[in-house]
Design a protein around this motif. Structure first.
Motif, PDB file in Angstrom:
ATOM      1  N   ASP A 227       0.869  -1.183   0.000  1.00  8.74           N
ATOM      2  CA  ASP A 227       0.000   0.000   0.000  1.00  8.74           C
ATOM      3  C   ASP A 227       0.906   1.232   0.000  1.00  8.74           C
ATOM      4  O   ASP A 227       1.677   1.436   0.947  1.00  8.74           O
ATOM      5  N   ILE A 228       0.807   2.054  -1.025  1.00 11.44           N
ATOM      6  CA  ILE A 228       1.800   3.101  -1.266  1.00 11.44           C
ATOM      7  C   ILE A 228       1.221   4.494  -1.027  1.00 11.44           C
ATOM      8  O   ILE A 228       0.303   4.926  -1.739  1.00 11.44           O
ATOM      9  N   TYR A 229       1.765   5.183  -0.028  1.00 11.51           N
ATOM     10  CA  TYR A 229       1.328   6.551   0.292  1.00 11.51           C
ATOM     11  C   TYR A 229       2.516   7.493   0.471  1.00 11.51           C
ATOM     12  O   TYR A 229       2.442   8.449   1.235  1.00 11.51           O
ATOM     13  N   ASN A 230       3.589   7.220  -0.213  1.00  9.02           N
ATOM     14  CA  ASN A 230       4.747   8.102  -0.264  1.00  9.02           C
ATOM     15  C   ASN A 230       5.053   8.318  -1.744  1.00  9.02           C
ATOM     16  O   ASN A 230       5.210   7.344  -2.495  1.00  9.02           O
ATOM     17  N   ALA A 231       5.118   9.564  -2.184  1.00  5.46           N
ATOM     18  CA  ALA A 231       5.264   9.852  -3.605  1.00  5.46           C
ATOM     19  C   ALA A 231       6.708  10.052  -4.044  1.00  5.46           C
ATOM     20  O   ALA A 231       6.963  10.494  -5.167  1.00  5.46           O
ATOM     21  N   VAL A 236       9.350   4.703  -3.740  1.00  5.75           N
ATOM     22  CA  VAL A 236       8.398   3.828  -4.424  1.00  5.75           C
ATOM     23  C   VAL A 236       9.130   2.781  -5.270  1.00  5.75           C
ATOM     24  O   VAL A 236       8.737   1.607  -5.306  1.00  5.75           O
ATOM     25  N   SER A 237      10.192   3.168  -5.915  1.00  3.89           N
ATOM     26  CA  SER A 237      10.967   2.206  -6.714  1.00  3.89           C
ATOM     27  C   SER A 237      11.501   1.074  -5.839  1.00  3.89           C
ATOM     28  O   SER A 237      11.476  -0.101  -6.239  1.00  3.89           O
ATOM     29  N   ALA A 238      11.975   1.432  -4.658  1.00  6.05           N
ATOM     30  CA  ALA A 238      12.480   0.401  -3.739  1.00  6.05           C
ATOM     31  C   ALA A 238      11.362  -0.532  -3.303  1.00  6.05           C
ATOM     32  O   ALA A 238      11.554  -1.751  -3.231  1.00  6.05           O
ATOM     33  N   TRP A 239      10.205   0.014  -2.997  1.00  8.42           N
ATOM     34  CA  TRP A 239       9.077  -0.826  -2.607  1.00  8.42           C
ATOM     35  C   TRP A 239       8.649  -1.745  -3.752  1.00  8.42           C
ATOM     36  O   TRP A 239       8.434  -2.949  -3.551  1.00  8.42           O
ATOM     37  N   LEU A 240       8.528  -1.205  -4.951  1.00 13.46           N
ATOM     38  CA  LEU A 240       8.097  -2.027  -6.079  1.00 13.46           C
ATOM     39  C   LEU A 240       9.088  -3.150  -6.345  1.00 13.46           C
ATOM     40  O   LEU A 240       8.690  -4.296  -6.608  1.00 13.46           O
ATOM     41  N   ASP A 241      10.376  -2.842  -6.267  1.00 11.13           N
ATOM     42  CA  ASP A 241      11.388  -3.883  -6.461  1.00 11.13           C
ATOM     43  C   ASP A 241      11.305  -4.943  -5.370  1.00 11.13           C
ATOM     44  O   ASP A 241      11.599  -6.117  -5.616  1.00 11.13           O
ATOM     45  N   GLY A 242      10.884  -4.526  -4.177  1.00 14.23           N
ATOM     46  CA  GLY A 242      10.785  -5.469  -3.061  1.00 14.23           C
ATOM     47  C   GLY A 242       9.643  -6.454  -3.192  1.00 14.23           C
ATOM     48  O   GLY A 242       9.673  -7.518  -2.563  1.00 14.23           O
ATOM     49  N   TYR A 243       8.631  -6.098  -3.992  1.00 20.82           N
ATOM     50  CA  TYR A 243       7.465  -6.983  -4.158  1.00 20.82           C
ATOM     51  C   TYR A 243       7.381  -7.639  -5.534  1.00 20.82           C
ATOM     52  O   TYR A 243       6.666  -8.632  -5.687  1.00 20.82           O
ATOM     53  N   ALA A 244       8.057  -7.101  -6.517  1.00 16.87           N
ATOM     54  CA  ALA A 244       8.047  -7.694  -7.858  1.00 16.87           C
ATOM     55  C   ALA A 244       9.079  -8.809  -7.909  1.00 16.87           C
ATOM     56  O   ALA A 244      10.198  -8.634  -8.392  1.00 16.87           O
ATOM     57  N   LEU A 245       8.700  -9.962  -7.398  1.00 17.59           N
ATOM     58  CA  LEU A 245       9.619 -11.095  -7.249  1.00 17.59           C
ATOM     59  C   LEU A 245       9.125 -12.287  -8.056  1.00 17.59           C
ATOM     60  O   LEU A 245       7.935 -12.388  -8.374  1.00 17.59           O
ATOM     61  N   PRO A 246      10.014 -13.215  -8.385  1.00 18.78           N
ATOM     62  CA  PRO A 246       9.586 -14.388  -9.153  1.00 18.78           C
ATOM     63  C   PRO A 246       8.468 -15.179  -8.478  1.00 18.78           C
ATOM     64  O   PRO A 246       7.641 -15.785  -9.161  1.00 18.78           O
ATOM     65  N   ASP A 247       8.435 -15.158  -7.133  1.00 18.21           N
ATOM     66  CA  ASP A 247       7.402 -15.897  -6.421  1.00 18.21           C
ATOM     67  C   ASP A 247       6.358 -14.981  -5.801  1.00 18.21           C
ATOM     68  O   ASP A 247       5.605 -15.390  -4.918  1.00 18.21           O
ATOM     69  N   ASN A 248       6.286 -13.726  -6.256  1.00 15.53           N
ATOM     70  CA  ASN A 248       5.318 -12.786  -5.695  1.00 15.53           C
ATOM     71  C   ASN A 248       4.872 -11.809  -6.776  1.00 15.53           C
ATOM     72  O   ASN A 248       5.616 -10.901  -7.164  1.00 15.53           O
ATOM     73  N   ALA A 249       3.661 -11.990  -7.279  1.00 10.77           N
ATOM     74  CA  ALA A 249       3.132 -11.092  -8.300  1.00 10.77           C
ATOM     75  C   ALA A 249       2.999  -9.681  -7.733  1.00 10.77           C
ATOM     76  O   ALA A 249       2.595  -9.491  -6.586  1.00 10.77           O
ATOM     77  N   LEU A 250       3.344  -8.688  -8.529  1.00 18.00           N
ATOM     78  CA  LEU A 250       3.239  -7.295  -8.102  1.00 18.00           C
ATOM     79  C   LEU A 250       1.822  -6.790  -8.331  1.00 18.00           C
ATOM     80  O   LEU A 250       1.330  -6.743  -9.458  1.00 18.00           O
ATOM     81  N   PHE A 251       1.180  -6.397  -7.238  1.00 16.33           N
ATOM     82  CA  PHE A 251      -0.169  -5.851  -7.279  1.00 16.33           C
ATOM     83  C   PHE A 251      -0.213  -4.707  -6.278  1.00 16.33           C
ATOM     84  O   PHE A 251       0.218  -4.868  -5.133  1.00 16.33           O
ATOM     85  N   VAL A 252      -0.686  -3.549  -6.698  1.00 14.82           N
ATOM     86  CA  VAL A 252      -0.767  -2.381  -5.815  1.00 14.82           C
ATOM     87  C   VAL A 252      -2.239  -2.147  -5.483  1.00 14.82           C
ATOM     88  O   VAL A 252      -2.966  -1.517  -6.256  1.00 14.82           O
ATOM     89  N   PRO A 253      -2.719  -2.661  -4.337  1.00 11.98           N
ATOM     90  CA  PRO A 253      -4.141  -2.554  -4.009  1.00 11.98           C
ATOM     91  C   PRO A 253      -4.544  -1.185  -3.491  1.00 11.98           C
ATOM     92  O   PRO A 253      -5.730  -0.858  -3.480  1.00 11.98           O
ATOM     93  N   GLU A 254      -3.562  -0.395  -3.027  1.00  8.18           N
ATOM     94  CA  GLU A 254      -3.825   0.975  -2.581  1.00  8.18           C
ATOM     95  C   GLU A 254      -2.639   1.851  -2.969  1.00  8.18           C
ATOM     96  O   GLU A 254      -1.485   1.475  -2.765  1.00  8.18           O
ATOM     97  N   ILE A 255      -2.963   3.021  -3.517  1.00  5.31           N
ATOM     98  CA  ILE A 255      -1.942   4.030  -3.757  1.00  5.31           C
ATOM     99  C   ILE A 255      -2.636   5.388  -3.681  1.00  5.31           C
ATOM    100  O   ILE A 255      -3.841   5.495  -3.952  1.00  5.31           O
ATOM    101  N   GLY A 256      -1.906   6.405  -3.265  1.00  2.00           N
ATOM    102  CA  GLY A 256      -2.488   7.729  -3.144  1.00  2.00           C
ATOM    103  C   GLY A 256      -3.202   8.160  -4.414  1.00  2.00           C
ATOM    104  O   GLY A 256      -2.796   7.811  -5.528  1.00  2.00           O
ATOM    105  N   ASN A 257      -4.292   8.950  -4.261  1.00  2.00           N
ATOM    106  CA  ASN A 257      -5.128   9.265  -5.416  1.00  2.00           C
ATOM    107  C   ASN A 257      -4.920  10.671  -5.974  1.00  2.00           C
ATOM    108  O   ASN A 257      -5.766  11.186  -6.699  1.00  2.00           O
ATOM    109  N   SER A 258      -3.788  11.288  -5.659  1.00  2.00           N
ATOM    110  CA  SER A 258      -3.462  12.570  -6.301  1.00  2.00           C
ATOM    111  C   SER A 258      -2.618  12.310  -7.545  1.00  2.00           C
ATOM    112  O   SER A 258      -2.067  11.214  -7.730  1.00  2.00           O
ATOM    113  N   ASP A 259      -2.491  13.337  -8.389  1.00  2.00           N
ATOM    114  CA  ASP A 259      -1.739  13.128  -9.623  1.00  2.00           C
ATOM    115  C   ASP A 259      -0.262  12.826  -9.363  1.00  2.00           C
ATOM    116  O   ASP A 259       0.426  12.276 -10.222  1.00  2.00           O
TER     117      ASP A 259
END
Length: 315
Positions: A227-231, A236-259
């Motif tokens: 769940d991403i609330y830091n712009a 964010v790149s570090a977080w995405l790399d931490g979850y985009a793994l061969p055994d873990n599909a990357l899915f962002v179920p919450e992210i801030g809703n500003s542009d």
């Protein structure tokens, strides 16, 4: 789906909300990923029924080191797991019987589990387990052995809480999938990947830096999600790399809703992401500021809608 709404009295279930959601999805040609708010929602029991929240003997709170109650429902509470699991299974049975066309395609089990201000439960049951050797499955997965303190050193409390919170959710998912085998996932309240200070972390949650423990504990959970609330692009790149793994599909179920957050649509997609969901972009009048937009003006809406529109042809 809040447990409090779904089972307001023990053993009496209210299917109104889930049926309305399914009916709305069918009428609008949509699919749903539903969230089960049970024992934990943003770590607290705020969405558990009153008959759970008010019975600390049957549904114990975690203990602080001085023996006083913490706000957290203990992951070691056998009756807590039994009651939460029973309600969750009832929900999955209802889906099996009333959603044969699979309007619901995925389920989030609990929400942002973990513990703030107390790294683990210090109650009698937890203390007994903490002094024992780490579970064989974890020892095999991590290549470690000994007690929690021997295996994890100064990170032992968090490792211990991570394992047992994960095992609780795995029991929930296993029981639910036995009824209707939908994909199931968990989400994480994140901490700064660069500070080195984990004192403010949601201890026990599926953060990127303890996913190895989570993966060993949850064979019935399909993936963990951030769940991403830091712009900050670096963060964010570090977080995405931490979850985009061969055994873990990357899915962002919450992210801030500003542009400021909409630009991360492309990095998520570029890492093979399977989902991207700006938080609460609806007509309730709630904007989640300062973690999101102040208002949903045309520019804010288009920052997300313009990107999603590119995929309309896939449907």
């Amino acid at each position: 789906i809040a447990w409090e709404q779904f089972e307001p009295q023990e053993g009496i279930f209210d299917y109104t909300l889930i049926d309305n959601m399914i009916d709305g999805a069918r009428k609008n040609g949509l699919k749903l990923s539903i969230l089960w708010f049970g024992s934990w929602k943003n770590t607290s029991p705020s969405y558990a029924p009153a008959w759970v929240k008010l019975d600390n003997r049957r549904f114990p709170r975690a203990k602080k080191p001085d023996g006083s109650d913490h706000y957290l429902l203990s992951p070691h509470g056998a009756e807590t797991l039994k009651a939460d699991r029973r309600a969750f299974v009832q929900l999955m049975q209802h889906l099996r019987e009333n959603d044969p066309q699979n309007s619901v395609i995925m389920v989030q089990v609990e929400n942002e589990v973990g513990s703030f201000g107390n790294p683990r439960d210090y109650g009698p049951e937890a203390e007994k387990l903490f002094r024992q050797p780490i579970p064989p499955a974890l020892a095999k997965a991590m290549g470690k052995r000994g007690t929690w303190k021997e295996a994890f050193g100064d990170k032992a409390d968090r490792a211990f809480n991570t394992w047992y919170m994960a095992r609780f959710l795995n029991e929930m998912a296993a029981a639910g999938k036995a009824v209707k085998p939908l994909p199931m996932f968990v989400n994480a309240s994140l901490h700064d990947p660069f500070s080195g200070d984990t004192s403010g972390v949601s201890s026990g949650g599926p953060q990127w830096d303890v996913l190895d423990i989570w993966k060993a504990a949850v064979p019935h959970i399909d993936f963990a999600a951030p769940d991403i609330y830091n712009a900050s692009e670096r963060t964010v790149s570090a977080w995405l790399d931490g979850y985009a793994l061969p055994d873990n599909a990357l899915f962002v179920p919450e992210i801030g809703n500003s542009d400021a957050f909409s630009r991360f649509f492309w990095p998520v997609l570029g890492r093979g992401g399977i989902g991207f969901a700006p938080f609460g972009m609806d007509e309730t009048g709630f904007f989640n500021y300062p973690l999101g937009a102040k208002s949903f003006d045309a520019a804010t809406l288009d920052a997300f809608a313009g990107k999603f529109a590119l995929f309309a042809q896939i449907g």
